[in-house]
Scaffold this active site. Structure first.
Site, PDB file in Angstrom:
ATOM      1  N   LEU A 153       8.856   1.344 -21.637  1.00 45.99           N
ATOM      2  CA  LEU A 153       9.136  -0.049 -22.010  1.00 45.99           C
ATOM      3  C   LEU A 153      10.189  -0.628 -21.082  1.00 45.99           C
ATOM      4  O   LEU A 153      11.281  -1.036 -21.493  1.00 45.99           O
ATOM      5  CB  LEU A 153       9.588  -0.147 -23.465  1.00 45.99           C
ATOM      6  CG  LEU A 153       9.435  -1.555 -24.050  1.00 45.99           C
ATOM      7  CD1 LEU A 153       7.972  -1.924 -24.237  1.00 45.99           C
ATOM      8  CD2 LEU A 153      10.187  -1.696 -25.362  1.00 45.99           C
ATOM      9  N   ILE A 156       7.856  -4.423 -17.119  1.00 45.13           N
ATOM     10  CA  ILE A 156       6.411  -4.666 -17.207  1.00 45.13           C
ATOM     11  C   ILE A 156       5.898  -4.285 -18.599  1.00 45.13           C
ATOM     12  O   ILE A 156       5.157  -5.042 -19.228  1.00 45.13           O
ATOM     13  CB  ILE A 156       5.669  -3.913 -16.085  1.00 45.13           C
ATOM     14  CG1 ILE A 156       6.033  -4.527 -14.724  1.00 45.13           C
ATOM     15  CG2 ILE A 156       4.164  -3.907 -16.324  1.00 45.13           C
ATOM     16  CD1 ILE A 156       5.534  -3.743 -13.522  1.00 45.13           C
ATOM     17  N   ARG A 234       1.548   3.870 -11.582  1.00 47.14           N
ATOM     18  CA  ARG A 234       1.192   4.667 -10.416  1.00 47.14           C
ATOM     19  C   ARG A 234       0.238   5.750 -10.864  1.00 47.14           C
ATOM     20  O   ARG A 234       0.342   6.279 -11.974  1.00 47.14           O
ATOM     21  CB  ARG A 234       2.451   5.310  -9.802  1.00 47.14           C
ATOM     22  CG  ARG A 234       3.339   4.348  -9.014  1.00 47.14           C
ATOM     23  CD  ARG A 234       2.700   3.957  -7.698  1.00 47.14           C
ATOM     24  NE  ARG A 234       3.619   3.195  -6.844  1.00 47.14           N
ATOM     25  CZ  ARG A 234       3.717   1.860  -6.868  1.00 47.14           C
ATOM     26  NH1 ARG A 234       2.962   1.180  -7.703  1.00 47.14           N
ATOM     27  NH2 ARG A 234       4.561   1.246  -6.059  1.00 47.14           N
ATOM     28  N   ASP A 258      -5.821   0.498 -12.273  1.00 52.00           N
ATOM     29  CA  ASP A 258      -5.552  -0.311 -11.079  1.00 52.00           C
ATOM     30  C   ASP A 258      -4.979   0.538  -9.955  1.00 52.00           C
ATOM     31  O   ASP A 258      -4.708   0.029  -8.862  1.00 52.00           O
ATOM     32  CB  ASP A 258      -4.574  -1.451 -11.427  1.00 52.00           C
ATOM     33  CG  ASP A 258      -4.410  -2.450 -10.293  1.00 52.00           C
ATOM     34  OD1 ASP A 258      -3.255  -2.845  -9.996  1.00 52.00           O
ATOM     35  OD2 ASP A 258      -5.431  -2.825  -9.681  1.00 52.00           O
ATOM     36  N   GLU A 263      -5.545   6.397  -3.015  1.00 51.75           N
ATOM     37  CA  GLU A 263      -6.100   5.046  -2.815  1.00 51.75           C
ATOM     38  C   GLU A 263      -5.853   4.586  -1.371  1.00 51.75           C
ATOM     39  O   GLU A 263      -4.826   4.951  -0.778  1.00 51.75           O
ATOM     40  CB  GLU A 263      -5.488   4.067  -3.812  1.00 51.75           C
ATOM     41  CG  GLU A 263      -3.995   3.874  -3.656  1.00 51.75           C
ATOM     42  CD  GLU A 263      -3.376   2.999  -4.742  1.00 51.75           C
ATOM     43  OE1 GLU A 263      -2.691   2.037  -4.374  1.00 51.75           O
ATOM     44  OE2 GLU A 263      -3.587   3.265  -5.944  1.00 51.75           O
ATOM     45  N   HIS A 281      -5.759  -1.925  -7.027  1.00 56.69           N
ATOM     46  CA  HIS A 281      -4.290  -2.001  -6.967  1.00 56.69           C
ATOM     47  C   HIS A 281      -3.872  -3.429  -6.629  1.00 56.69           C
ATOM     48  O   HIS A 281      -3.219  -3.692  -5.612  1.00 56.69           O
ATOM     49  CB  HIS A 281      -3.734  -1.017  -5.940  1.00 56.69           C
ATOM     50  CG  HIS A 281      -2.257  -0.797  -6.107  1.00 56.69           C
ATOM     51  ND1 HIS A 281      -1.601   0.282  -5.587  1.00 56.69           N
ATOM     52  CD2 HIS A 281      -1.304  -1.542  -6.725  1.00 56.69           C
ATOM     53  CE1 HIS A 281      -0.315   0.218  -5.877  1.00 56.69           C
ATOM     54  NE2 HIS A 281      -0.105  -0.897  -6.567  1.00 56.69           N
TER      55      HIS A 281
HETATM   56  C1  8YV Z   1       2.147  -4.149  -5.075  1.00 52.37           C
HETATM   57  C2  8YV Z   1       3.101  -2.301  -6.470  1.00 52.37           C
HETATM   58  O1  8YV Z   1       0.779  -4.441  -5.071  1.00 52.37           O
HETATM   59  O2  8YV Z   1       5.034  -3.493  -6.966  1.00 52.37           O
HETATM   60  C3  8YV Z   1       4.557  -2.395  -6.685  1.00 52.37           C
HETATM   61  O3  8YV Z   1       5.221  -1.356  -6.590  1.00 52.37           O
HETATM   62  O4  8YV Z   1       2.545  -1.269  -6.384  1.00 52.37           O
HETATM   63  C4  8YV Z   1       2.319  -3.523  -6.405  1.00 52.37           C
HETATM   64  O5  8YV Z   1       2.882  -4.479  -7.264  1.00 52.37           O
HETATM   65  C5  8YV Z   1       2.379  -3.364  -3.816  1.00 52.37           C
HETATM   66  O6  8YV Z   1       3.633  -2.794  -3.758  1.00 52.37           O
HETATM   67  C6  8YV Z   1       2.177  -4.297  -2.638  1.00 52.37           C
HETATM   68  O7  8YV Z   1       1.722  -3.573  -1.522  1.00 52.37           O
END
Ligand code: 8YV
Length: 315
Positions: A153, A156, A234, A258, A263, A281
């Site tokens: 929590l 995000i 992640r 996502d 990836e 992602h």
């Molecule tokens: C982004 C992310 O897409 O914020 C992060 O750590 O993985 C994503 O929000 C990424 O970092 C952009 O390349």
């Protein structure tokens, strides 16, 4: 005045690349055919690394830059940056929190709805003529009023919870300790217990060596055949082999993901499963948010070289 030399690990939109090229000497690592050779050539002159959340900066890259002063991450996740290597040399590290929080939460909730209501296959049902030839689209799964769990929590996860209250969902969360700002949501001390009592499990915790595979087979099976796991954090937070086994056997009902190990070269097993929503992602990938992320990534670099306080320091 000589422009600081910056190692750029991945591409940025033109609205960032232009100002970066105007202020710094940008060495585009991602365009190099011989990346090791490129690094040994430019590394000695590099004072900053500009990277992306999923790309980071590993110890070898940091070691190749003896004059490195700062690593600026375009993204909130800095798990791919070797913080120990940076800490050992007092190298500053920054990220881009807050500006992307709401977008990432939006996509996570959207992924839950799209997968639960079968909207991807429903689109095909219309476009391929099945609606006319086969009739009504098969019944799907209700979301509103059900039980949701939030693993992690932080910013995000909290925004996900706020959105889920709009669906009259019963919300529980797991974190290292109860969060004061989560009043009204139920705190659960461990991931397995949380998984057991929800239908929708959101994985929103920051990734680290401590959280790797925190969603293992026990958690996956606790979510169960009527449950769904949504991952907008992640890939490393989930044991993908356990996840895939459960999705294939039906021990887990569905997943909406996502992020993936390796990836964009994700495990091909994901591509043949009907009960998985796969996304590239892109949780923070809106024009508005990426402009804000780029601005903040650049503001951190500019502040550093101006000797000013960093807007969003990690180290
Ligand atoms: C982004 C992310 O897409 O914020 C992060 O750590 O993985 C994503 O929000 C990424 O970092 C952009 O390349």
């Amino acid at each position: 005045m000589t422009k600081p030399e910056v190692l750029q690990i991945g591409p940025y939109p033109d609205w960032d690349q232009g100002p970066l090229d105007a202020s710094f000497v940008m060495h585009r690592y991602f365009e190099a055919d011989d990346r090791a050779g490129f690094l040994s050539q430019v590394g000695p002159r590099v004072r900053a690394i500009a990277t992306r959340g999923e790309l980071g900066a590993d110890a070898a890259m940091i070691d190749a830059c003896p004059g490195l002063e700062i690593v600026s991450v375009y993204g909130v996740g800095y798990d791919a940056v070797d913080l120990a290597a940076c800490r050992a040399r007092s190298i500053r590290v920054t990220n881009t929190p807050d500006v992307l929080t709401a977008d990432v939460a939006d996509l996570g909730v959207a992924m839950m709805l799209v997968q639960a209501r079968g909207m991807i296959a429903a689109e095909t049902w219309v476009r391929d003529g099945s609606w006319a030839t086969k009739g009504l689209y098969p019944l799907q799964t209700r979301v509103w009023g059900k039980r949701a769990g939030i693993l992690g929590l932080g910013r995000i996860g909290y925004e996900v919870g706020k959105r889920l209250t709009g669906f009259d969902m019963d919300i529980a969360y797991c974190d290292v300790a109860p969060r004061e700002h989560a009043a009204g949501w139920r705190f659960v001390a461990d991931p397995v217990s949380l998984a057991r009592e929800v239908e929708f499990l959101f994985v929103t915790l920051a990734a680290s060596s401590e959280t790797r595979h925190i969603v293992g087979s026990e958690v996956v099976e606790a979510v169960g055949p009527d449950g769904m796991i949504i991952n907008i954090s992640r890939a490393g937070n989930i044991d993908e082999d356990a996840l895939l086994d459960a999705l294939e056997s039906g021990a887990l009902g569905a997943a909406a993901l996502d992020v993936f190990e390796g990836e964009p070269a994700l495990d091909p097993r994901f591509l043949t499963l009907p009960n998985v929503l796969v996304q590239p992602h892109h949780a923070s990938a809106t024009i508005e948010t990426r402009k804000a992320m780029g601005q903040l990534m650049r503001d951190n670099l500019t502040a550093h070289f101006a000797g000013q306080d960093l807007p969003t320091p990690v180290l």
